[in-house]
Structures are given as C-alpha cells and as structure tokens.
Design an enzyme around this catalytic site. Structure first.
Site, PDB file in Angstrom:
ATOM      1  N   HIS A  22      -3.750  -6.570 -20.977  1.00  0.00           N
ATOM      2  CA  HIS A  22      -3.898  -7.952 -21.439  1.00  0.00           C
ATOM      3  C   HIS A  22      -4.863  -8.749 -20.543  1.00  0.00           C
ATOM      4  O   HIS A  22      -5.335  -9.811 -20.962  1.00  0.00           O
ATOM      5  CB  HIS A  22      -2.542  -8.665 -21.439  1.00  0.00           C
ATOM      6  CG  HIS A  22      -1.840  -8.640 -22.764  1.00  0.00           C
ATOM      7  ND1 HIS A  22      -2.469  -8.913 -23.955  1.00  0.00           N
ATOM      8  CD2 HIS A  22      -0.536  -8.397 -23.081  1.00  0.00           C
ATOM      9  CE1 HIS A  22      -1.587  -8.833 -24.944  1.00  0.00           C
ATOM     10  NE2 HIS A  22      -0.412  -8.522 -24.448  1.00  0.00           N
ATOM     11  N   GLU A  44      -2.273  -9.014 -29.351  1.00  0.00           N
ATOM     12  CA  GLU A  44      -1.141  -8.089 -29.293  1.00  0.00           C
ATOM     13  C   GLU A  44      -1.411  -6.780 -30.031  1.00  0.00           C
ATOM     14  O   GLU A  44      -1.108  -5.703 -29.528  1.00  0.00           O
ATOM     15  CB  GLU A  44       0.127  -8.755 -29.822  1.00  0.00           C
ATOM     16  CG  GLU A  44       0.614  -9.916 -28.971  1.00  0.00           C
ATOM     17  CD  GLU A  44       0.935  -9.537 -27.527  1.00  0.00           C
ATOM     18  OE1 GLU A  44       1.016  -8.336 -27.203  1.00  0.00           O
ATOM     19  OE2 GLU A  44       1.088 -10.465 -26.703  1.00  0.00           O
ATOM     20  N   GLY A  77      10.310  -8.685 -22.980  1.00  0.00           N
ATOM     21  CA  GLY A  77      10.135  -7.466 -22.211  1.00  0.00           C
ATOM     22  C   GLY A  77       9.281  -7.712 -20.984  1.00  0.00           C
ATOM     23  O   GLY A  77       9.612  -7.303 -19.879  1.00  0.00           O
ATOM     24  N   ALA A  78       8.169  -8.437 -21.193  1.00  0.00           N
ATOM     25  CA  ALA A  78       7.272  -8.754 -20.088  1.00  0.00           C
ATOM     26  C   ALA A  78       6.296  -9.824 -20.558  1.00  0.00           C
ATOM     27  O   ALA A  78       6.146 -10.079 -21.757  1.00  0.00           O
ATOM     28  CB  ALA A  78       6.511  -7.511 -19.634  1.00  0.00           C
ATOM     29  N   MET A  79       5.603 -10.443 -19.587  1.00  0.00           N
ATOM     30  CA  MET A  79       4.643 -11.499 -19.904  1.00  0.00           C
ATOM     31  C   MET A  79       3.434 -11.371 -18.990  1.00  0.00           C
ATOM     32  O   MET A  79       3.578 -11.182 -17.781  1.00  0.00           O
ATOM     33  CB  MET A  79       5.309 -12.869 -19.741  1.00  0.00           C
ATOM     34  CG  MET A  79       4.498 -14.032 -20.275  1.00  0.00           C
ATOM     35  SD  MET A  79       5.435 -15.588 -20.185  1.00  0.00           S
ATOM     36  CE  MET A  79       6.717 -15.266 -21.406  1.00  0.00           C
ATOM     37  N   GLU A  80       2.236 -11.481 -19.593  1.00  0.00           N
ATOM     38  CA  GLU A  80       1.001 -11.119 -18.905  1.00  0.00           C
ATOM     39  C   GLU A  80       0.341 -12.262 -18.148  1.00  0.00           C
ATOM     40  O   GLU A  80      -0.888 -12.352 -18.105  1.00  0.00           O
ATOM     41  CB  GLU A  80      -0.001 -10.526 -19.907  1.00  0.00           C
ATOM     42  CG  GLU A  80      -0.580 -11.492 -20.930  1.00  0.00           C
ATOM     43  CD  GLU A  80       0.229 -11.637 -22.205  1.00  0.00           C
ATOM     44  OE1 GLU A  80      -0.337 -12.111 -23.203  1.00  0.00           O
ATOM     45  OE2 GLU A  80       1.428 -11.281 -22.200  1.00  0.00           O
ATOM     46  N   ASN A  81       1.105 -13.129 -17.513  1.00  0.00           N
ATOM     47  CA  ASN A  81       0.499 -14.208 -16.722  1.00  0.00           C
ATOM     48  C   ASN A  81      -0.587 -13.639 -15.808  1.00  0.00           C
ATOM     49  O   ASN A  81      -0.379 -12.641 -15.131  1.00  0.00           O
ATOM     50  CB  ASN A  81       1.565 -14.896 -15.866  1.00  0.00           C
ATOM     51  CG  ASN A  81       2.794 -15.278 -16.670  1.00  0.00           C
ATOM     52  OD1 ASN A  81       3.534 -14.396 -17.109  1.00  0.00           O
ATOM     53  ND2 ASN A  81       3.020 -16.541 -16.863  1.00  0.00           N
ATOM     54  N   HIS A 118       0.436  -1.988 -20.883  1.00  0.00           N
ATOM     55  CA  HIS A 118       0.207  -3.035 -21.889  1.00  0.00           C
ATOM     56  C   HIS A 118      -0.089  -4.381 -21.233  1.00  0.00           C
ATOM     57  O   HIS A 118      -1.073  -5.046 -21.586  1.00  0.00           O
ATOM     58  CB  HIS A 118       1.452  -3.148 -22.785  1.00  0.00           C
ATOM     59  CG  HIS A 118       1.357  -4.192 -23.847  1.00  0.00           C
ATOM     60  ND1 HIS A 118       0.999  -3.898 -25.146  1.00  0.00           N
ATOM     61  CD2 HIS A 118       1.574  -5.535 -23.817  1.00  0.00           C
ATOM     62  CE1 HIS A 118       0.993  -5.010 -25.861  1.00  0.00           C
ATOM     63  NE2 HIS A 118       1.341  -6.024 -25.077  1.00  0.00           N
ATOM     64  N   GLU A 119       0.749  -4.775 -20.285  1.00  0.00           N
ATOM     65  CA  GLU A 119       0.554  -6.090 -19.657  1.00  0.00           C
ATOM     66  C   GLU A 119      -0.716  -6.116 -18.805  1.00  0.00           C
ATOM     67  O   GLU A 119      -1.412  -7.132 -18.749  1.00  0.00           O
ATOM     68  CB  GLU A 119       1.776  -6.467 -18.816  1.00  0.00           C
ATOM     69  CG  GLU A 119       3.094  -6.491 -19.594  1.00  0.00           C
ATOM     70  CD  GLU A 119       3.047  -7.337 -20.853  1.00  0.00           C
ATOM     71  OE1 GLU A 119       2.330  -8.360 -20.877  1.00  0.00           O
ATOM     72  OE2 GLU A 119       3.730  -6.980 -21.834  1.00  0.00           O
TER      73      GLU A 119
END
Length: 664
Positions: free
Chosen positions: A98, A117, A58-62, A94-95
């Site tokens: 993080h 998470e 869905g997404a990634m918190e780089n 959410h991201e």
C-alpha cells in the site's frame, strides 16, 4: 535498488515479543519482492509495525507506521497454524505494498476504494504465489471468492466494485471491492501479459505519484502503455453481479474445433439489464486419444454476447480446458460428462483446472445426493467406481505437490455448493455432503490409512515452514479427516492420538476440529486440553472459541450460548466476537437449524453489539443476506429476525444500512 538503509521495527506488548520474528521476515521479503517484481522501492528511512490485541480491522497502512491486529502479526509453531503463517506473510505484504498502491498514489474519493484495495490484493496474491505455489494460492483465492463474493453478488447487497452510493462507508469494505476488485486487476494482467502490465503499472505510478486519482486513471494508464482500447473493460467497474459463461464445442472431421462462448449476467439491485463484459477466457485443448496437450493456453477475448472461436489442424478430437487459472470471475456452464471430468483430472496441464475438474465432479455427486435426499434419510450414498478411482490416483500420486494433493481431495464447502441451488435446504445439503464424504472414506479406506501412516512415520521432529513440510502436514490432516469420517471403531482414537502427539498447532487443531463435531468424552477431553494448553494466549483462546462455534453437532447452539457467558468472552473484544459469533453465523448446519433459534440468537447478539461496535455488528448480519433463497419456513424466520434488528432503538447507520438493504 538504491542500497539505502531502512530501519525496520515491529512492536507489540512484552508478552508477544517471542512471536514477532515471522512478521519481520515477512516484511523483508515484501520489500525485496516489490523491488524485483515492480521496481518499487520504499521511500522513508524507517518502517514501523505496531501489533495490538484489540483492533476492529486486520491492519491499516498508515504511512511508515502500520497498525496491525495481533491475529495477523504473531506466529510461533505452538500457537499459529501453517495457514496463519502464510496469511500473516500475505497481509504484511499487503500493507507494505500500500505504500505505493494506496499512499503514494491514493483515491480521489471513497467510491474509488477498489483502486487501492483491488490492486493491492492482486499484488499480495502474486507475492504469496511467488513465495509458495501459484496453483495452491490460486485455488485458495477462488474458493474464498466463490464462498463469499459470489454469495454477496447473489444477494441484495450486490454492488459494483466501484459502488454508486453508501450510508456508512465501513459497509463497503467488502469481498466485492477487495476480492472481485483483485480479479479485475488480474484480468488486465491476463489480457496484456506480464510485460505490458508492468509497463502500465510503471506509467500509472510515474504519472500519478503524489496524486489522488480514480479507477479510470488506472485503466487509462493500462490502455496507454499497451496501446489497447479498454473502453468496454470499464463495465467490470460499473456493473454488479456474477456473469455466467456458457461454453459449447464441436469437432469436425477436417481437424477443426469450434468453441462457442456466450455470456450473460443476472439482474441485480438497480441494474435490471447488463451489457456484455470484456472477458478474457484462457483455453487449452487436451487430446482425447492420448491425453497430450494439442493446443496450448490461449486467451480468447469475449466482448460480445456470443462468439465462436476456431482451432484448426488438430489431429484428434479435443477435450477443452476452459477458464484456465480462473481467468475471469464468472460461473462456468459447460456440458461435460463424468468421463470428461475424470479425464481432465488426470491429464489437464493446468493445475488449477485439474482441481476444478475434481470440484465439478464432486459437486455433481453431492448435488445428486441432495436432490435424492439420501443423506437426510440415513441411506448410504453410492458413488461410481470411476469417481473413486480418480480420487485414488490423486491420493496415491508420488511426485505431486502435497499441498495441491490435499486441496484436490477436499470436497466443496456448503457455501460454494449452495450457489448452484435455486432453493437452499441447509440440513439436506449438510447430510448430502457428509454422506458423500463417508462414501469416499469407505471406498478408499486402506489408501487413506496407508498414506496417513506413511506421512506419520516421516514426520520431522523439528518444525519447518518449507513448502514440502506444509504440504505433508496438509495431506496428512486431510487423510485424518476422512479416517474420522469412516466412523470405524478406531476413528476417534486415531483423532485423539493425532491430537496428543501433535508438535505444532496445525496438527493439533486439525484433530480438535474433527473431534469437536462428535459429542462425547473424546471431544470434552480434547477441548479441555486445548483451553488449558493455551495458558491464557489470546490467539489460541480465539481458536478454542472458533472450534466450538464451527462444530456441526446438534448441541452447537447450546454450547455457543454457554461460551457467550464464558469469562474469556467479551463483546468489547473484536477478535473474540469474530471467533464465536461470526464463525457461528457461517456454520450452515447450526445457524440454520430448523427451529430458527440460531437466527434468534445471532440477531439478539447483533442488537447488543451494535451499541458497542456498529462496524462488526453490521458485518455479522451477512448470514441473513440470502434469506430469500432458503426454504419458505427458514426464509420467513430469517426475515423476521432482520425486522427485529431493524426495529432496535437507536440503531447505528452501519447496521441500519445493511439490514434495510437486505429487506428491500
């Protein structure tokens, strides 16, 4: 906070630019909320979001450069539903959250995944509740938990929120790690209260900023900040399974009420016996004579297998309201008459438990029809006048939150209902639920039509995303669903008219979803129009695939097979795969067809997909996970298809791990 300027950017392909403004606004809200709620400020001078069409997750918190699936970024009224808008806002949050719970303080190893998470899901849930409605959001969270995570806990993939082993870590991005993990964080919040919880959060971030830590470090911070002994609470991290909370109450003439709470947890893989959890149970008492709250919400802490709690100086016998706000992720067993549930539905001051009373009542009616197999025989299901009257009060309420009204009128889904069954017969369950819905439609036909027509007349010409506008659309679309279920001479025409006059995707897809279940010219007309109106928009075409994969008609599998050959479908596109194959696997009626062809089709597609995308292939196996709980014929066929997948040459570690654990 500091007043420092941060440059915010959201990037995507040129064709998507006109659908990015909601993502930007959601990011701004997230940053402001985290400063106000937890005192956490962003630490860089730039924050970028990049939205791409083909993305497995869905997404990634780089750090400073989040990568997003366009399905969780793009939104405009003619392509995104109200739920899409709210989901995008929540995931953007959410991201961003993080940045602290995941990046500034991260995990020592993958076994600690729920540390970041579970905590961040809790944070995004609270954010969404503050932006919209805490009661409505809580209901949505619990519906997902019961339909997904409870199922996971009941099968061979059951694992603690802090897993003990894995072959492919991708397989542990699960509902247990995320959603049950969030419930564990929420229990800290319930036990400690808002002020001590925030104090614990501040201590955790200050103590561990820049470190890679463990779940035990978070628990220790909460313990140190609150002065509470949370040693036993660790069992929520180490023990798998969904506990059962059994409740029994007795009222004495001297005004004392005794409430006995008992807990148990079934065996799960590698854990045949469980120790008692530290379980917060939020309870209130409603007077049975006047409907007033005679004991306000109180958190009872159950740490033993069983304990009795006493309430004194009551002036009348109470009706207990137990597990308010779903204060612990458990199954509740409690003797309640239909009259008790109707009473709570009308008088409970806890909005979640009002909804819960209705769900328990609906579940009871549906499972009664299931046990008598009335729906499968085509016989009319009779429902009590009290049941219909209770639903009428909800439907006709004038000052109710309309989104809450809509939720309270929706029957429990088949996945949630199946948790209560020892052996699942999908066809019987589908017909039981369908027959009860038809009986409700018939009993409240004039009311559903009146509310539908009133809301239609008051529709705004311009799209609005306020809580009131979202609620009015939700209630109107629920009324439409019941009108279509009537199978009256004008039911289909009402659905087509609703579709053709829709001014936003929320209303359009609500009608299309109802009509997709009814073979005939109306269905073909609407589905053809839906595809043409998409004008190649990838996210709308995903919805078009999903509409047909979730349809409950006898021809669903045949149609899904045709769609798999459609020029717009590709196994190389993760969103397309999810829209068609994952949705079909979740379709209890079609996937579990008696001839087993649904099993055969999906297993074959999983074997093909495994060569291209083992992460998604492994996830598509989840509908097979509870094969032991189905009737013997279906159980054997599901087992056979799992064995077929496991025998696939050069099977990936991802798919091998899941298939082998299901068969273990």
């Amino acid at each position: 906070m500091s007043g420092r300027k941060v440059q915010l950017n959201v990037f995507s392909e040129p064709d998507n630019i006109d659908a990015l403004s909601h993502a930007m606004e959601s990011l701004k809200k997230s940053m402001k909320w985290d400063e106000e709620r937890f005192g956490l400020e962003y630490d860089l001078d730039v924050y970028h979001i990049v939205a791409v069409n083909d993305f497995n997750m869905g997404a990634m918190e780089n750090k400073g450069l989040n990568i997003f699936n366009t399905a969780l970024t793009l939104a405009k009224p003619d392509t995104a539903t109200d739920n899409n808008y709210m989901r995008i806002e929540g995931v953007i949050g959410h991201e961003y959250f993080h940045n602290w719970s995941g990046n500034r303080v991260t995990c020592r190893d993958w076994f600690q995944l729920t540390l970041k998470e579970g905590l961040t899901v809790f944070r995004d849930q609270e954010f969404s509740g503050d932006m919209w409605s805490h009661a409505v959001n809580r209901i949505g969270e619990v519906r997902y938990l019961r339909g997904s995570q409870f199922q996971e806990d009941a099968g061979p993939m059951s694992h603690p929120i802090r897993p003990e082993s894995y072959i492919a870590m991708d397989n542990f991005y699960t509902a247990t790690v995320y959603m049950k993990g969030a419930e564990v964080i929420r229990m800290y919040y319930t036990l400690l209260g808002p002020q001590l919880f925030r104090k614990g959060m501040e201590l955790y971030f200050n103590r561990h900023d820049g470190q890679a830590v463990t779940c035990d470090d978070f628990r220790q911070a909460m313990s140190d900040a609150s002065g509470r002994d949370l040693t036993q609470f660790e069992r929520w991290y180490t023990q798998a399974g969904t506990p059962t909370l059994t409740v029994d109450g007795k009222y004495f003439e001297n005004g004392t009420y005794a409430l006995n709470l008992s807990q148990s947890c079934p065996p799960t893989p590698k854990q045949p016996q469980k120790l008692p959890f530290h379980m917060p149970v939020k309870v209130g008492l409603i007077g049975s004579e006047d409907g007033n709250e005679i004991a306000k919400s109180k958190v009872l802490e159950l740490v033993d297998e069983s304990k009795t709690f006493y309430f004194h100086n009551l002036t009348q016998p109470p009706i207990p309201s137990v597990l308010r706000g779903f204060s612990a992720p458990v199954k509740l067993e409690m003797e309640q008459t239909d009259s008790d549930l109707v009473f709570l539905l009308s008088h409970d001051t806890d909005e979640f438990n009002r909804w819960e009373a209705g769900q328990r009542l609906m579940t009871r009616v549906i499972l009664q029809a299931y046990s008598e197999d009335k729906g499968s025989e085509g016989r009319e299901v009779m429902v009590s006048e009290d049941f219909i009257s209770a639903l009428k009060l909800i439907l006709m309420a004038k000052n109710e939150d309309k989104q809450l009204q809509a939720f309270m009128l929706v029957l429990p889904d088949e996945d949630t209902l199946s948790v209560s069954l020892e052996t699942i017969d999908p066809k019987k369950l589908y017909h039981a639920r369908k027959s009860v819905k038809a009986a409700i439609s018939k009993g409240l036909e004039s009311e559903f039509r009146a509310v539908y027509n009133s809301l239609t007349e008051k529709q705004e010409s311009r799209f609005s995303l306020t809580a009131d506008a979202v609620g009015r659309r939700a209630l109107r679309n629920v009324c439409l669903s019941y009108i279509v279920a009537l199978k009256a001479p004008d039911s289909e025409d009402t659905g087509v008219d609703h579709y053709e006059k829709a001014t936003c995707m929320t209303d359009k897809i609500a009608a299309a979803k109802e009509l997709a279940n009814i073979p005939g010219s109306a269905r073909e007309k609407v589905l053809s129009s839906f595809f043409e109106d998409a004008k190649g928009d990838a996210l709308v075409i995903n919805k078009w695939f999903a509409l047909q994969a979730m349809a409950t008609g006898e021809d669903t599998l045949e149609n899904v097979k045709k769609l798999e050959e459609h020029p717009e479908f590709s196994l190389k596109n993760p969103n397309r795969v999810r829209s068609l194959l994952a949705v079909f696997g979740d379709n209890m009626r079609a996937f579990h067809a008696q001839d087993g062809k649904g099993y055969e089709f999906l297993a074959g597609m999983i074997s093909k997909l495994d060569k291209l995308n083992p992460q998604i292939a492994a996830r598509l196996l989840s509908p097979f996970g509870l094969w032991r709980r189905y009737d013997p014929k279906r159980s054997e066929m599901m087992k056979g298809q799992l064995e077929r997948v496991l025998a696939t040459k050069d099977l990936s570690p991802n798919t091998f791990e899941v298939a082998s654990r299901y068969l273990a």
